[in-house]
Design a protein around this motif. Structure first.
Motif, mmCIF file in Angstrom:
data_model
loop_
_atom_site.group_PDB
_atom_site.id
_atom_site.type_symbol
_atom_site.label_atom_id
_atom_site.label_comp_id
_atom_site.label_asym_id
_atom_site.label_seq_id
_atom_site.Cartn_x
_atom_site.Cartn_y
_atom_site.Cartn_z
ATOM 1 N N ASP A 78 39.660 38.372 44.804
ATOM 2 C CA ASP A 78 39.115 36.764 45.244
ATOM 3 C C ASP A 78 37.931 36.425 44.699
ATOM 4 O OD1 ASP A 78 37.460 37.969 45.538
ATOM 5 O OD2 ASP A 78 36.581 37.409 47.596
ATOM 6 N N GLY A 79 37.643 34.927 44.597
ATOM 7 C CA GLY A 79 37.090 34.670 43.936
ATOM 8 C C GLY A 79 36.711 34.141 42.540
ATOM 9 N N GLU A 80 35.983 34.843 42.149
ATOM 10 C CA GLU A 80 35.574 34.844 40.552
ATOM 11 C C GLU A 80 36.607 35.942 39.876
ATOM 12 O OE1 GLU A 80 31.561 37.422 40.819
ATOM 13 O OE2 GLU A 80 31.213 36.095 40.096
ATOM 14 N N ARG A 81 37.196 36.983 41.102
ATOM 15 C CA ARG A 81 37.527 37.224 40.661
ATOM 16 C C ARG A 81 38.985 37.106 39.678
ATOM 17 N NH1 ARG A 81 35.072 40.166 43.893
ATOM 18 N NH2 ARG A 81 33.198 41.673 43.472
ATOM 19 N N SER A 82 39.421 35.884 40.027
ATOM 20 C CA SER A 82 41.327 35.714 40.306
ATOM 21 C C SER A 82 41.527 35.849 38.909
ATOM 22 C CB SER A 82 41.159 34.366 40.807
ATOM 23 O OG SER A 82 40.462 33.425 40.037
ATOM 24 N N CYS A 83 40.393 35.469 37.724
ATOM 25 C CA CYS A 83 41.125 35.454 36.358
ATOM 26 C C CYS A 83 41.334 37.082 35.902
ATOM 27 C CB CYS A 83 40.392 34.233 35.825
ATOM 28 S SG CYS A 83 38.214 35.278 35.457
ATOM 29 N N TRP A 84 41.123 37.839 36.497
ATOM 30 C CA TRP A 84 41.133 38.695 36.013
ATOM 31 C C TRP A 84 42.007 39.543 35.678
ATOM 32 C CZ3 TRP A 84 36.257 42.101 38.680
ATOM 33 C CH2 TRP A 84 35.436 41.638 38.427
ATOM 34 N N ASP A 85 42.275 40.452 34.515
ATOM 35 C CA ASP A 85 43.790 41.438 35.002
ATOM 36 C C ASP A 85 43.980 41.898 36.011
ATOM 37 O OD1 ASP A 85 46.164 42.631 33.348
ATOM 38 O OD2 ASP A 85 45.872 42.051 31.602
ATOM 39 N N PRO A 86 45.008 42.008 36.434
ATOM 40 C CA PRO A 86 45.569 42.638 37.347
ATOM 41 C C PRO A 86 46.062 44.199 37.490
ATOM 42 C CG PRO A 86 47.582 41.094 37.622
ATOM 43 C CD PRO A 86 46.448 40.917 36.459
ATOM 44 N N ASN A 87 46.878 44.134 36.310
ATOM 45 C CA ASN A 87 47.523 45.064 35.305
ATOM 46 C C ASN A 87 46.504 46.424 35.457
ATOM 47 O OD1 ASN A 87 49.480 47.145 34.671
ATOM 48 N ND2 ASN A 87 48.392 46.577 32.192
#
Length: 309
Positions: A58-67
């Motif tokens: 969520d939030g600032e983590r939304s651009c992180w790589d989910p894999n």
């Protein structure tokens, strides 16, 4: 990258080296988990439902790589930091995983970020060249542009690193403090100074255990004292403010060191060569002349393990 639950280190034959190196991979996953502060997000997960990777992002983590996050969480299962609930997509913190939240009293997150972080490890990687006599200085000074550890973390822009280091020292003091407090008779002292005492965690444990001590002094660099002079460690142990002082100075400068009956020197000497250690002890001696007793708690770390090889 997923392994069976971490097993005891194997110290024989080829499995010895495989075991040691595989454990290092788990360490990297644990460091990444702590550095990304995932525990502060997962701590809000319902125990019976957990969180998916998408919910974590969520939030600032939304651009992180989910894999990558998913693989990281799977690896942290092997370190008993997180566990799955219901299926292989929902995760919750374990009890030990909760210790990696940013506000946990154990300061485990600070310790992990410090010991497994780049500054600490890059200094270690200097050992081969030190043995070969390539270049000058210690492992730490080679990666800090010639500064010792304490000077480096006091530099402008290194406030977060200094905070991580101070938290890591609190963790070590909490871990070793109980045995050291009970193993040494401090009741014979009236005034006690903790050299490089940081937040005063160790000193607070001593004052709590030995109420006959009239005054405990936390002595550290100005940048440290300014951050820790209202330490909760003393308040939580109901130690009167009149029995505690926070004094800033330089352990290499005898004019700044307060006089006392005894001095605590813990987790300091391994950062310096023998010549510097002698200067520190000489400064304390010069401050007190004939009224000195020193208590040196060097800890379990050898000088080779740390920075000043």
């Amino acid at each position: 990258m997923a392994f069976a639950r971490i097993s005891p280190l194997t110290l024989d034959g080829l499995p010895k080296y495989l075991s040691l190196c595989y454990h290092r991979l788990i360490e990297h996953a644990m460091y990444t988990f702590a550095e990304l502060n995932l525990a502060d997000r997962l701590v809000h997960a319902r125990p019976d439902q957990g969180m998916t990777v998408q919910e974590i992002m969520d939030g600032e983590r939304s651009c992180w790589d989910p894999n990558f996050i998913y693989r990281l969480l799977r690896t942290c299962i092997d370190a008993d930091i997180v566990q799955r609930v219901n299926d292989d997509q929902h995760f919750v913190l374990t009890e030990s995983g909760r210790m990696l939240t940013s506000d946990h009293s154990s300061h485990s997150r600070d310790f992990v970020r410090w010991v497994l972080g780049p500054l600490f490890n890059n200094s270690m990687y200097q050992l081969p060249d030190l043995v070969r006599h390539k270049g000058a200085g210690s492992g730490m000074t080679r990666v800090t542009g010639g500064l010792n550890l304490y000077a480096y973390i006091s530099q402008p822009g290194n406030q977060e690193l200094a905070s991580i280091f101070n938290g890591a020292m609190i963790a070590t003091s909490m871990s070793t403090g109980t045995k050291l407090v009970s193993g040494i008779n401090y009741d014979r002292f009236t005034t006690l100074v903790d050299i490089g005492g940081g937040s005063g965690t160790y000193l607070a444990q001593i004052l709590e255990h030995y109420p006959s001590i009239s005054c405990g002094i936390v002595f550290d660099l100005p940048s440290v004292i300014n951050q820790t002079k209202d330490s909760e460690g003393f308040k939580s142990r109901m130690i009167p403010e009149t029995k505690v002082k926070f004094i800033s100075g330089d352990m290499f400068d005898s004019s700044t060191i307060p006089q006392a009956d005894a001095y605590l020197i813990k987790h300091i000497f391994h950062n310096y060569n023998d010549e510097k250690c002698v200067i520190i002890l000489s400064s304390i001696r010069q401050t007190n002349q004939n009224r000195l007793r020193k208590t040196i708690n060097k800890g379990v770390y050898s000088r080779l393990y740390h920075f000043s090889w």
